[in-house]
Design an enzyme around this catalytic site. Structure first.
Site, PDB file in Angstrom:
ATOM      1  N   PRO A   1       0.847  -1.199   0.000  1.00 49.44           N
ATOM      2  CA  PRO A   1       0.000   0.000   0.000  1.00 49.44           C
ATOM      3  C   PRO A   1       0.878   1.242   0.000  1.00 49.44           C
ATOM      4  O   PRO A   1       1.857   1.304   0.742  1.00 49.44           O
ATOM      5  CB  PRO A   1      -0.778  -0.127   1.321  1.00 49.44           C
ATOM      6  CG  PRO A   1      -0.006  -1.079   2.164  1.00 49.44           C
ATOM      7  CD  PRO A   1       0.763  -1.967   1.249  1.00 49.44           C
TER       8      PRO A   1
ATOM      9  N   CYS B   1       2.130   3.408   9.741  1.00 48.66           N
ATOM     10  CA  CYS B   1       2.312   4.739   9.146  1.00 48.66           C
ATOM     11  C   CYS B   1       2.913   5.704  10.178  1.00 48.66           C
ATOM     12  O   CYS B   1       2.395   5.822  11.288  1.00 48.66           O
ATOM     13  CB  CYS B   1       0.979   5.280   8.628  1.00 48.66           C
ATOM     14  SG  CYS B   1       1.179   6.922   7.907  1.00 48.66           S
TER      15      CYS B   1
ATOM     16  N   GLY C   1      10.531  -3.382   2.951  1.00 47.60           N
ATOM     17  CA  GLY C   1      11.666  -2.508   3.250  1.00 47.60           C
ATOM     18  C   GLY C   1      12.825  -2.734   2.314  1.00 47.60           C
ATOM     19  O   GLY C   1      13.421  -3.813   2.300  1.00 47.60           O
TER      20      GLY C   1
HETATM   21  C1  FMN Z   1       4.778   7.252  -0.954  1.00 50.09           C
HETATM   22  C2  FMN Z   1       4.572   6.173   0.064  1.00 50.09           C
HETATM   23  C3  FMN Z   1       3.319   5.959   0.597  1.00 50.09           C
HETATM   24  C4  FMN Z   1       3.119   4.944   1.531  1.00 50.09           C
HETATM   25  N1  FMN Z   1       1.863   4.710   2.002  1.00 50.09           N
HETATM   26  C5  FMN Z   1       1.636   3.647   2.800  1.00 50.09           C
HETATM   27  C6  FMN Z   1       0.310   3.291   3.161  1.00 50.09           C
HETATM   28  O1  FMN Z   1      -0.670   3.893   2.728  1.00 50.09           O
HETATM   29  N2  FMN Z   1       0.175   2.231   4.005  1.00 50.09           N
HETATM   30  C7  FMN Z   1       1.243   1.504   4.470  1.00 50.09           C
HETATM   31  O2  FMN Z   1       1.062   0.550   5.222  1.00 50.09           O
HETATM   32  N3  FMN Z   1       2.494   1.814   4.123  1.00 50.09           N
HETATM   33  C8  FMN Z   1       2.701   2.852   3.281  1.00 50.09           C
HETATM   34  N4  FMN Z   1       3.975   3.125   2.871  1.00 50.09           N
HETATM   35  C9  FMN Z   1       5.074   2.247   3.326  1.00 50.09           C
HETATM   36  C10 FMN Z   1       5.341   1.135   2.296  1.00 50.09           C
HETATM   37  O3  FMN Z   1       4.233   0.295   2.127  1.00 50.09           O
HETATM   38  C11 FMN Z   1       6.572   0.306   2.700  1.00 50.09           C
HETATM   39  O4  FMN Z   1       6.284  -0.402   3.874  1.00 50.09           O
HETATM   40  C12 FMN Z   1       7.806   1.171   2.930  1.00 50.09           C
HETATM   41  O5  FMN Z   1       7.942   2.136   1.906  1.00 50.09           O
HETATM   42  C13 FMN Z   1       9.082   0.321   2.979  1.00 50.09           C
HETATM   43  O6  FMN Z   1       9.257  -0.350   1.764  1.00 50.09           O
HETATM   44  P1  FMN Z   1      10.311   0.153   0.634  1.00 50.09           P
HETATM   45  O7  FMN Z   1      11.610   0.435   1.349  1.00 50.09           O
HETATM   46  O8  FMN Z   1      10.366  -1.028  -0.314  1.00 50.09           O
HETATM   47  O9  FMN Z   1       9.760   1.395   0.028  1.00 50.09           O
HETATM   48  C14 FMN Z   1       4.196   4.149   1.957  1.00 50.09           C
HETATM   49  C15 FMN Z   1       5.470   4.379   1.425  1.00 50.09           C
HETATM   50  C16 FMN Z   1       5.669   5.369   0.483  1.00 50.09           C
HETATM   51  C17 FMN Z   1       7.025   5.557  -0.099  1.00 50.09           C
END
Ligand code: FMN
Length: 349
Positions: free
Chosen positions: A28, A112, A213
């Site tokens: 998400p 969040c 992550g």
């Molecule tokens: C722009 C953006 C919006 C996000 N919105 C949500 C969200 O609505 N709900 C959620 O659980 N995590 C949200 N996240 C967190 C991501 O789902 C994820 O857990 C986090 O970015 C770590 O993963 P990554 O390092 O692969 O980006 C968001 C991350 C980003 C970058």
């Protein structure tokens, strides 16, 4: 997908099994994982996706924008909904509505870190009170006919890494799976996620565990799956401007030779396709705004990105957009580009 079709499919394979089989799930992302973005990901191998987080207050107080996030389209399936809230009754009320609309899984956001979210006790603030969190999960599991999952961080702060307590609470109240983003709320997106924590959660849990992550490449996905033993990974920033990451992960995991090189023509086509999907969903005028960040991500490897995006801001018609991309192609040539997903800083939510 209509409700009956969802029921039929659920009898064959559960949503959690679908997630595990997908191996790489579109995480998400608020303001990002709308219908057009999800469709781009699906076209490139994404087999399971989440909505953006939906604040239950937006639904309870009948906010038009929030209601739009609950819209379903049969081609956008399977799809899980993520809710953010701290009031168990409101969460149950909205989650029931989601099930009526055909969502096959309800995820609760306990990760969040955004100030406007945690100051109301929602998102990662739920991790500060595992007893209250457990009560919320209990009520949801009791009220719903679909799986309830949770998405957590490693804790609120480094001094209190209470992820095991929170996971145990969720598990014992009937949560079907947990996704962990192993950074604390305080860390936001800084530093490396500690996937040793993911591994510890996996070892301590009976329910499936998903890792989130820094999954920026197919190699990252394979490594985290291998090192943590988790059941699947969530892809977030790695998919920004790079929906191909899902195909790349599948190729990597199946041992298929993959070639990640692309021409600018491929990127141009992807931008146009994403834009048309956006026009269909958000309308043309709004799409020029909504697509700004996506185009920045698609073109993130280009030199002079600031100048390019300055040009983009002047565009008002689809014809102009086509010309803009063609001009860029002439300037850049059509050389092969090694497109590896790369870190994109998280916008402040
Ligand atoms: C722009 C953006 C919006 C996000 N919105 C949500 C969200 O609505 N709900 C959620 O659980 N995590 C949200 N996240 C967190 C991501 O789902 C994820 O857990 C986090 O970015 C770590 O993963 P990554 O390092 O692969 O980006 C968001 C991350 C980003 C970058």
């Amino acid at each position: 997908m209509d409700t009956q079709a969802a029921i039929n499919r659920a009898q064959i394979i559960t949503p959690i099994e679908e997630m595990i089989r997908a191996k790489a799930i579109l995480a998400p992302m608020s303001g990002v994982t709308d219908f057009p973005f999800r469709m781009m990901a699906r076209k490139h191998g994404c087999k399971y996706a989440f909505t953006e987080m939906i604040d239950v207050n937006g639904i309870v107080y009948k906010n038009r924008k929030s209601f739009r996030l609950l819209e379903r389209n049969p081609v956008d399936d399977p799809l899980a909904v993520q809710l953010v809230g701290q009031d168990a009754d409101k969460l149950v009320h909205v989650a029931r509505l989601c099930v009526e609309k055909g969502f096959e899984l309800v995820d609760i956001n306990a990760g969040c870190p955004a100030r406007k979210v945690v100051k109301c006790g929602k998102g990662s603030a739920l991790m500060k009170d595992p007893v209250k969190f457990a009560r919320i999960i209990r009520k949801l599991v009791k009220a719903l006919s679909v799986p309830v999952t949770v998405k957590i961080r490693s804790g609120w702060e480094e001094e209190n890494l209470n992820y095991l307590e929170v996971v145990r609470a969720a598990e014992s109240e009937g949560a079907s799976a947990v996704c962990v983003h192993p950074r604390t709320k305080d860390k936001m997106y800084k530093g490396k996620p500690d996937h040793e924590i993911t591994q510890k959660i996996k070892m301590a849990s009976k329910i499936p565990v998903f890792a989130s992550g820094n999954i920026f490449t197919a190699d990252d996905a394979a490594r985290v799956l291998e090192e943590t033993g988790c059941d699947a990974v969530f892809v977030a920033r790695g998919a920004l401007g790079h929906p191909w990451i899902f195909d790349e992960i599948e190729n990597k995991l199946s041992g298929t030779e993959d070639d990640n090189s692309m021409t600018f023509e491929d990127i141009k086509d992807a931008i146009m396709e994403h834009f048309f999907l956006s026009v269909g969903y958000h309308g043309e005028k709004m799409s020029f705004k909504k697509m700004y960040k996506h185009i920045t991500w698609y073109l993130k490897k280009k030199k002079n990105l600031d100048c390019i995006m300055k040009e983009y801001r002047k565009i008002e018609t689809l014809e102009d957009l086509k010309e803009f991309l063609e001009r860029l192609q002439l300037r850049e040539g059509n050389k092969l580009e090694l497109l590896r997903a790369q870190h994109v800083s998280a916008p402040t939510l």
